[in-house]
Design a protein around this motif. Structure first.
Motif, PDB file in Angstrom:
ATOM      1  N   PHE A   1      18.269  -9.327  28.240  1.00 46.37           N
ATOM      2  CA  PHE A   1      18.899  -8.846  27.130  1.00 46.37           C
ATOM      3  C   PHE A   1      16.929  -7.539  27.502  1.00 46.37           C
ATOM      4  O   PHE A   1      16.843  -6.371  27.055  1.00 46.37           O
ATOM      5  CB  PHE A   1      18.262  -8.959  25.679  1.00 46.37           C
ATOM      6  CG  PHE A   1      17.972  -8.113  23.966  1.00 46.37           C
ATOM      7  CD1 PHE A   1      19.152  -7.415  23.855  1.00 46.37           C
ATOM      8  CD2 PHE A   1      16.682  -8.458  23.091  1.00 46.37           C
ATOM      9  CE1 PHE A   1      18.644  -6.815  22.995  1.00 46.37           C
ATOM     10  CE2 PHE A   1      16.621  -7.516  22.383  1.00 46.37           C
ATOM     11  CZ  PHE A   1      17.203  -6.718  22.573  1.00 46.37           C
ATOM     12  N   GLU A   2      16.250  -8.047  27.621  1.00 43.47           N
ATOM     13  CA  GLU A   2      14.766  -7.599  28.114  1.00 43.47           C
ATOM     14  C   GLU A   2      15.307  -6.282  29.159  1.00 43.47           C
ATOM     15  O   GLU A   2      14.714  -5.301  29.437  1.00 43.47           O
ATOM     16  CB  GLU A   2      13.648  -8.397  28.911  1.00 43.47           C
ATOM     17  CG  GLU A   2      13.566  -8.938  28.052  1.00 43.47           C
ATOM     18  CD  GLU A   2      14.246 -10.717  27.500  1.00 43.47           C
ATOM     19  OE1 GLU A   2      14.821 -10.961  27.937  1.00 43.47           O
ATOM     20  OE2 GLU A   2      13.858 -10.943  25.986  1.00 43.47           O
TER      21      GLU A   2
ATOM     22  N   MET B   1      13.028  -1.742  16.940  1.00 46.37           N
ATOM     23  CA  MET B   1      14.087  -2.419  16.693  1.00 46.37           C
ATOM     24  C   MET B   1      13.155  -3.439  17.141  1.00 46.37           C
ATOM     25  O   MET B   1      13.681  -5.038  16.911  1.00 46.37           O
ATOM     26  CB  MET B   1      14.920  -2.788  18.270  1.00 46.37           C
ATOM     27  CG  MET B   1      16.182  -3.656  17.946  1.00 46.37           C
ATOM     28  SD  MET B   1      17.511  -3.370  19.952  1.00 46.37           S
ATOM     29  CE  MET B   1      18.198  -2.117  19.757  1.00 46.37           C
ATOM     30  N   GLU B   2      11.718  -3.691  17.223  1.00 47.00           N
ATOM     31  CA  GLU B   2      10.772  -5.739  18.187  1.00 47.00           C
ATOM     32  C   GLU B   2      10.776  -5.973  16.728  1.00 47.00           C
ATOM     33  O   GLU B   2      10.686  -7.275  17.063  1.00 47.00           O
ATOM     34  CB  GLU B   2       9.632  -4.582  18.214  1.00 47.00           C
ATOM     35  CG  GLU B   2       8.607  -5.545  18.636  1.00 47.00           C
ATOM     36  CD  GLU B   2       8.729  -6.363  19.723  1.00 47.00           C
ATOM     37  OE1 GLU B   2       8.633  -7.514  19.876  1.00 47.00           O
ATOM     38  OE2 GLU B   2       9.690  -5.272  20.662  1.00 47.00           O
ATOM     39  N   ASN B   3      11.095  -5.490  15.477  1.00 50.94           N
ATOM     40  CA  ASN B   3      10.945  -5.944  14.489  1.00 50.94           C
ATOM     41  C   ASN B   3      12.465  -6.600  13.877  1.00 50.94           C
ATOM     42  O   ASN B   3      11.706  -7.948  13.428  1.00 50.94           O
ATOM     43  CB  ASN B   3      11.354  -5.430  12.657  1.00 50.94           C
ATOM     44  CG  ASN B   3       9.848  -3.960  12.580  1.00 50.94           C
ATOM     45  OD1 ASN B   3       9.331  -4.344  13.231  1.00 50.94           O
ATOM     46  ND2 ASN B   3       9.753  -3.186  12.410  1.00 50.94           N
TER      47      ASN B   3
ATOM     48  N   VAL C   1      16.960 -11.311  16.729  1.00 49.48           N
ATOM     49  CA  VAL C   1      18.072 -11.755  16.659  1.00 49.48           C
ATOM     50  C   VAL C   1      19.436 -10.142  16.896  1.00 49.48           C
ATOM     51  O   VAL C   1      20.547 -11.019  17.851  1.00 49.48           O
ATOM     52  CB  VAL C   1      18.526 -10.999  14.595  1.00 49.48           C
ATOM     53  CG1 VAL C   1      20.045 -11.028  14.024  1.00 49.48           C
ATOM     54  CG2 VAL C   1      17.462 -12.091  13.658  1.00 49.48           C
ATOM     55  N   PHE C   2      18.670  -9.617  17.599  1.00 48.79           N
ATOM     56  CA  PHE C   2      19.025  -8.609  18.388  1.00 48.79           C
ATOM     57  C   PHE C   2      19.205  -9.321  19.681  1.00 48.79           C
ATOM     58  O   PHE C   2      20.223  -9.464  20.202  1.00 48.79           O
ATOM     59  CB  PHE C   2      18.026  -7.507  18.461  1.00 48.79           C
ATOM     60  CG  PHE C   2      19.079  -6.131  17.848  1.00 48.79           C
ATOM     61  CD1 PHE C   2      19.693  -5.675  17.617  1.00 48.79           C
ATOM     62  CD2 PHE C   2      17.522  -6.122  16.731  1.00 48.79           C
ATOM     63  CE1 PHE C   2      20.343  -4.325  16.690  1.00 48.79           C
ATOM     64  CE2 PHE C   2      17.626  -4.768  15.594  1.00 48.79           C
ATOM     65  CZ  PHE C   2      19.358  -3.944  15.873  1.00 48.79           C
ATOM     66  N   ASN C   3      18.303 -10.089  20.223  1.00 47.40           N
ATOM     67  CA  ASN C   3      18.721 -11.056  21.319  1.00 47.40           C
ATOM     68  C   ASN C   3      20.272 -12.212  20.652  1.00 47.40           C
ATOM     69  O   ASN C   3      20.611 -12.399  22.104  1.00 47.40           O
ATOM     70  CB  ASN C   3      17.383 -11.872  21.936  1.00 47.40           C
ATOM     71  CG  ASN C   3      16.521 -12.462  23.117  1.00 47.40           C
ATOM     72  OD1 ASN C   3      18.082 -12.207  23.628  1.00 47.40           O
ATOM     73  ND2 ASN C   3      16.260 -12.400  23.690  1.00 47.40           N
TER      74      ASN C   3
ATOM     75  N   ASP D   1      31.358 -10.896  15.187  1.00 50.34           N
ATOM     76  CA  ASP D   1      30.900 -11.977  16.480  1.00 50.34           C
ATOM     77  C   ASP D   1      29.214 -12.525  15.855  1.00 50.34           C
ATOM     78  O   ASP D   1      29.185 -12.430  16.029  1.00 50.34           O
ATOM     79  CB  ASP D   1      31.304 -11.824  17.787  1.00 50.34           C
ATOM     80  CG  ASP D   1      32.889 -11.715  17.709  1.00 50.34           C
ATOM     81  OD1 ASP D   1      33.406 -13.026  17.335  1.00 50.34           O
ATOM     82  OD2 ASP D   1      32.461 -11.205  18.765  1.00 50.34           O
ATOM     83  N   THR D   2      29.323 -10.436  15.328  1.00 47.63           N
ATOM     84  CA  THR D   2      27.390 -10.780  16.152  1.00 47.63           C
ATOM     85  C   THR D   2      26.163 -10.347  14.704  1.00 47.63           C
ATOM     86  O   THR D   2      27.271  -9.941  13.860  1.00 47.63           O
ATOM     87  CB  THR D   2      27.093  -9.634  16.922  1.00 47.63           C
ATOM     88  OG1 THR D   2      27.791  -8.999  16.254  1.00 47.63           O
ATOM     89  CG2 THR D   2      27.147 -10.303  18.364  1.00 47.63           C
TER      90      THR D   2
END
Length: 444
Positions: free
Chosen positions: A104-105, A142-144, A148-150, A172-173
């Protein structure tokens, strides 16, 4: 125009509030555009007309010097005055061959879209695009919600690794969707671990997530970090001490009263409200609920795991069917919504109250399901246009292999079908067929 800092960018952006697109369209991009075509042009109008940037398609951020991407998107005002995002926000294409080698990173989606300046306008179907009013701007980070995004990214990646890119679903997400991104409905592309061709897809911020961050911004809500990555995770955590117990045992334990002599018909709902929370309370319990599209359902199942009954949704309105399927409320609803299904098993044919809490299943709908749902939607749309009750896709009057049906939702004597065309709000709801439920519940 170059900006030396975020502060300078935001100071300059203040002047966009209260303007229409016509007022900033210095390149006259919208002079001959219709609503559908204008959708992709509004960002170009802001970019070229307000920020004086030359139009480009390069992969760098729009405000490259600040590593900030520019996004322009709409919202609509609900009848109760609340605001909701008009649509998901599409980010960047998913490369199935590349994602399997990414973290993800290191992913393209994080690299380009971690920080965005979102320009919000009020969408009004009665206006031309050039007259839409720009009302808010928001520096989004998106950092906040990175945790969850990861997790969402890993769900998408693992499906591709399993050779199931063709089974990807937005349900799914939680926040990061994998929406279809094709020029035509027949477009397909290869995937690395299967010979089955898959629909092209793009990363997106889901509609419910966009609504959540818009409301946070307008209400100046303090952002808190999520404890849970998914609604499913939350529900399982709250129910974990009670798996293997009957409904009566659970309810008696949590409220101290005796129920074995008189079983409440809605005992499963009473348990859910107490342990998980009522629908209206959930956004306060964890941030995940205010930015996701979910439904928590209680479902009785047989000893072999098959459902005892169908699963219903909220009642439908005639106005829901004014648009074609692709642009409809219901397509977006089924596409993005995750069903969290709490299963109570009837051991030895036990009745309501004495069924055992067995498991929690997540249900989402793939492209095949949506294509089948479209047939039901189109059939209802036709019935409304012709005002012909015989065209309604009920379980008794549907078509072969129908996965989505309609059925009365109310009390006996409502004459739901007879009165179907009389009011916008009907007493009829969508129902998932038992056949589809069996298929979904058997998936691991």
């Amino acid at each position: 125009m170059k900006f030396k800092s975020e502060k300078e960018l935001l100071e300059y952006t203040k002047d966009i509030e209260g303007k229409t697109f016509k007022e900033i369209d210095s390149q006259h991009l919208l002079d001959t555009a219709n609503l559908r075509r204008a959708k992709g042009l509004l960002g170009h109008v802001v970019e070229s007309g307000f920020y004086k940037y030359p139009l480009n398609n390069d992969s760098h951020a729009d405000f490259e010097e600040l590593d900030i991407e520019l996004k322009v998107t709409g919202y609509v005002k609900n009848k109760n005055g609340s605001l909701r995002a008009k649509e998901r926000l599409v980010l960047s294409k998913i490369d199935y061959n590349q994602i399997v080698n990414e973290t993800f990173e290191s992913s393209h989606v994080l690299g380009k879209c971690k920080k965005m300046l979102i320009i919000w306008y009020e969408y009004d179907s009665n206006k031309e695009a050039k007259d839409f009013l720009i009302t808010h701007y928001q520096l989004y980070d998106m950092e906040n919600d990175l945790k969850v995004f990861n997790n969402d990214f890993e769900i998408i990646k693992n499906k591709v690794l399993d050779g199931k890119a063709h089974e990807l679903s937005e349900g799914d997400t939680s926040y990061l969707g994998a929406c279809t991104k094709a020029r035509t409905s027949s477009d397909r592309t290869t995937q690395p671990f299967s010979d089955i061709l898959s629909k092209p897809r793009a990363y997106s911020l889901k509609n419910a997530y966009m609504t959540g961050i818009l409301r946070e911004h307008i209400n100046s809500k303090v952002i808190t970090l999520n404890k849970y990555n998914t609604v499913e995770e939350y529900v399982k955590d709250k129910l974990r001490p009670y798996f293997g117990k009957t409904q009566v045992e659970i309810l008696e334990k949590i409220d101290g009263r005796k129920y074995s002599e008189k079983i409440p018909k809605n005992i499963s709902k009473m348990i859910s409200d107490e342990l998980i929370g009522k629908d209206t309370e959930l956004p306060e319990k964890d941030e995940i609920f205010s930015k996701t599209s979910f439904i928590i359902k209680n479902l009785p199942i047989k000893e072999n795991g098959k459902p005892i009954e169908r699963m219903s949704f909220k009642t439908i309105s005639l106005s829901d069917f004014e648009e074609e399927w692709e642009d409809s409320f219901w397509k977006n609803y089924f596409e993005e919504t995750t069903l969290i299904t709490i299963c109570y098993q009837a051991v030895n044919n036990s009745k309501n109250g004495f069924r055992v809490l067995k498991n929690v299943k997540k249900i989402s709908f793939d492209e095949y399901d949506l294509d089948e749902f479209k047939k039901t939607y189109d059939q209802i749309k036709l019935a409304i246009e012709k005002e012909d009750i015989n065209l309604l896709p009920t379980s008794a009057n549907g078509f072969k292999n129908q996965l989505l049906e309609i059925a009365p939702k109310g009390v006996k004597g409502d004459n739901a079908y007879e009165n179907f065309f009389k009011n916008d709000k009907t007493k009829v709801s969508f129902m998932i067929s038992k056949r589809l439920l069996i298929d979904k519940l058997s998936d691991e």
